[in-house]
Motif scaffolding. Structure first.
Motif, short mmCIF file in Angstrom:
data_model
loop_
_atom_site.label_atom_id
_atom_site.label_comp_id
_atom_site.label_asym_id
_atom_site.label_seq_id
_atom_site.Cartn_x
_atom_site.Cartn_y
_atom_site.Cartn_z
N ARG A 113 -6.61 -2.18 0.41
CA ARG A 113 -7.41 -3.32 -0.08
C ARG A 113 -6.82 -4.62 0.43
NH1 ARG A 113 -11.31 -1.06 -3.83
NH2 ARG A 113 -10.68 1.13 -3.93
N PRO A 114 -7.34 -5.15 1.53
CA PRO A 114 -6.78 -6.38 2.10
C PRO A 114 -7.08 -7.62 1.28
CG PRO A 114 -8.72 -5.70 3.32
CD PRO A 114 -8.45 -4.61 2.33
N ASN A 115 -8.19 -7.63 0.56
CA ASN A 115 -8.61 -8.81 -0.19
C ASN A 115 -7.80 -8.95 -1.47
OD1 ASN A 115 -10.40 -10.10 -2.41
ND2 ASN A 115 -11.26 -10.84 -0.48
N GLY A 116 -7.29 -10.15 -1.75
CA GLY A 116 -6.43 -10.36 -2.92
C GLY A 116 -7.12 -10.10 -4.23
N SER A 117 -8.35 -10.61 -4.38
CA SER A 117 -9.08 -10.40 -5.63
C SER A 117 -9.41 -8.92 -5.83
CB SER A 117 -10.37 -11.23 -5.65
OG SER A 117 -11.22 -10.86 -4.57
N GLU A 118 -9.69 -8.22 -4.73
CA GLU A 118 -9.97 -6.79 -4.81
C GLU A 118 -8.72 -6.02 -5.25
OE1 GLU A 118 -12.42 -3.30 -4.29
OE2 GLU A 118 -12.80 -5.44 -4.61
N ARG A 119 -7.57 -6.43 -4.74
CA ARG A 119 -6.32 -5.77 -5.12
C ARG A 119 -6.04 -5.97 -6.61
NH1 ARG A 119 -2.44 -4.83 -0.99
NH2 ARG A 119 -0.78 -5.65 -2.31
N SER A 120 -6.31 -7.18 -7.09
CA SER A 120 -6.09 -7.45 -8.52
C SER A 120 -7.01 -6.59 -9.37
CB SER A 120 -6.34 -8.94 -8.80
OG SER A 120 -6.23 -9.21 -10.18
#
Length: 465
Positions: free
Chosen positions: A391-398
């Motif tokens: 998951r490269p996207n920060g919000s997606e990782r959260s």
């Protein structure tokens, strides 16, 4: 915990001292002779205290008795000893009295099973202490780990202390909160009906000591919290034990995580045995007394490891030995097929092992199910960073981290805590999800045919009636 009110002695509290000593001795499961041996106080003195004929006991004698009884909870953690007459099995622990015998407070609802509780001495010691010092105690853990049995066994041990009685409400009869406000409003009514609250709770003795077990709260977590808080406010003498696969958000509760039985902490040569292996041998001998597995302990250990030390799965596997050899259960790719179709209705509220997993799966939202399917493809254990690596996207990782934490709180993922947290999906859950993916649906699982399921009003697949 020793109450402060017993000192100094006078006519007003000598009866409280007598009741306290008698109840604590019963909880420990000791005779008067055993208490005398442990405390150094004579049997005559103990007998006179418990009958009330000694109204002026020596403080030194009382101090010795209280010191001995203070170790009663710890005694539940004492290890078993080998039975040399039957070296392949361990001696069972004594079980609590379960009937409504004269002199015991009333009991409403299910009792603990009669067969011995295996490998739970540490859990018992902690929960016994927690249930006495806290008015609200929550047991969490995956389906089939033994939460209900632990709660009922603790209640049986503590029964002499709760003079107004013990009652159990099985919450799986209640509709899920997901069905909306109407289902939520029915929980209080159903619980009161199940425990016979008109006579058990209502009345003048609101402050009387009672113990209530709310069993299986994972599908009604918010309403269970609301109900528990209200009952504790209304009844000062009430203590509550809750079992739930899902963590409950309630600050005043003490939570105990019930984990699977250990599999590898044994030394067969020195007479020690892992709890999971002991449970398997006990249940096998109960159903097949002539089958001796003493020469196959490494294979039994391997099977218990494949089953993650999960008590329900172990008991079902032991039952399978009536018709299949041990070696047939050691193939990981077919193990859960063989166990998934075995009727376990007398061991669990669910008909089969797969029913138990589906109960948890059906309570998940679509995002939780999606992530669970993704995690099944990961190695046996994984870290949070490994789960987030794709998951490269920060919000997606959260978002993934939050969903992962909630799957763990739902007891579908096991956490191994250390310097770095490691996560692991239970083998039975992993197999269940893999079967759904092979079918290309979140519908029927391996234990039932397609015609045995229907779509329920909450959008989940459920066994057809």
């Amino acid at each position: 915990m020793i109450p402060d009110y017993i000192f100094p002695f006078d006519r007003a509290n000598i009866h409280q001292l007598r009741d306290f000593l008698l109840n604590q001795r019963k909880i420990a499961g000791w005779t008067q002779e055993e208490l005398a041996e442990r405390s150094g106080v004579s049997v005559r003195t103990i007998r006179n205290l418990e009958t009330g004929t000694n109204t002026n006991p020596r403080r030194s004698s009382v101090a010795l008795l209280l010191k001995a009884l203070g170790t009663a909870t710890a005694s539940f953690a004492e290890p078993s000893t080998w039975d040399h007459d039957r070296p392949r099995l361990l001696r069972p622990h004594s079980e609590p009295q379960q009937s409504n015998a004269p002199g015991l407070p009333p009991w409403r609802g299910p009792h603990p099973p009669h067969n011995p509780l295996v490998g739970r001495q540490a859990d018992m010691g902690h929960i016994l202490a927690a249930a006495q010092r806290n008015r609200l105690t929550v047991l969490t853990g995956p389906g089939g780990v033994g939460k209900t049995r632990l709660a009922l066994t603790v209640a049986a041990r503590l029964r002499p202390l709760f003079l107004e009685g013990v009652a159990t409400a099985e919450l799986h009869h209640c509709l899920s909160e997901q069905l909306g406000p109407r289902a939520q409003d029915e929980l209080t009514y159903l619980v009161r009906e199940m425990i016979g609250a008109d006579t058990w709770l209502d009345g003048e003795a609101q402050a009387g000591r009672r113990l209530l077990i709310l069993d299986g709260a994972e599908h009604v977590p918010h309403q269970t919290v609301h109900l528990a808080r209200r009952l504790l406010d209304e009844y000062p003498g009430l203590h509550i034990l809750v079992t739930s696969r899902r963590m409950l958000t309630i600050g005043e509760a003490e939570t105990w995580e019930v984990e699977p039985l250990p599999v590898d902490d044994h030394d067969f040569h020195n007479g020690s045995m892992a709890a999971a292996v002991e449970l398997f041998l006990r249940r096998t001998q109960a159903s097949l007394p002539t089958l001796d597995l003493g020469n196959h302990l490494p294979l039994v250990t391997k099977l218990c490891r494949l089953l993650d030390g999960m008590p329900l799965a172990i008991e079902i596997a032991a039952r399978r030995l009536r018709t299949l050899p041990l070696t047939s259960l050691l193939q990981e790719d077919t193990l859960f097929h063989l166990l998934g179709k075995t009727d376990a209705s007398d061991l669990s509220r669910h008909r089969t092992l797969s029913d138990s997993v589906r109960w948890s799966y059906d309570l998940l939202s679509p995002p939780h199910r999606e992530l669970l399917h993704e995690l099944v493809a990961m190695p046996d254990t994984f870290s949070l960073e490994e789960a987030l690596a794709t998951r490269p996207n920060g919000s997606e990782r959260s978002r993934v981290a939050q969903l992962l934490a909630e799957l763990a709180e739902a007891s579908l993922i096991q956490i191994r805590r250390g310097q770095q947290y490691r996560y692991r999906i239970y083998a039975v859950v992993r197999h269940f999800v893999a079967q759904l993916e092979r079918r290309g649906t979140s519908g029927p699982d391996w234990s039932l045919g397609n015609d045995d399921y229907c779509l329920a009003v909450d959008g989940a697949w459920r066994p057809a009636i």
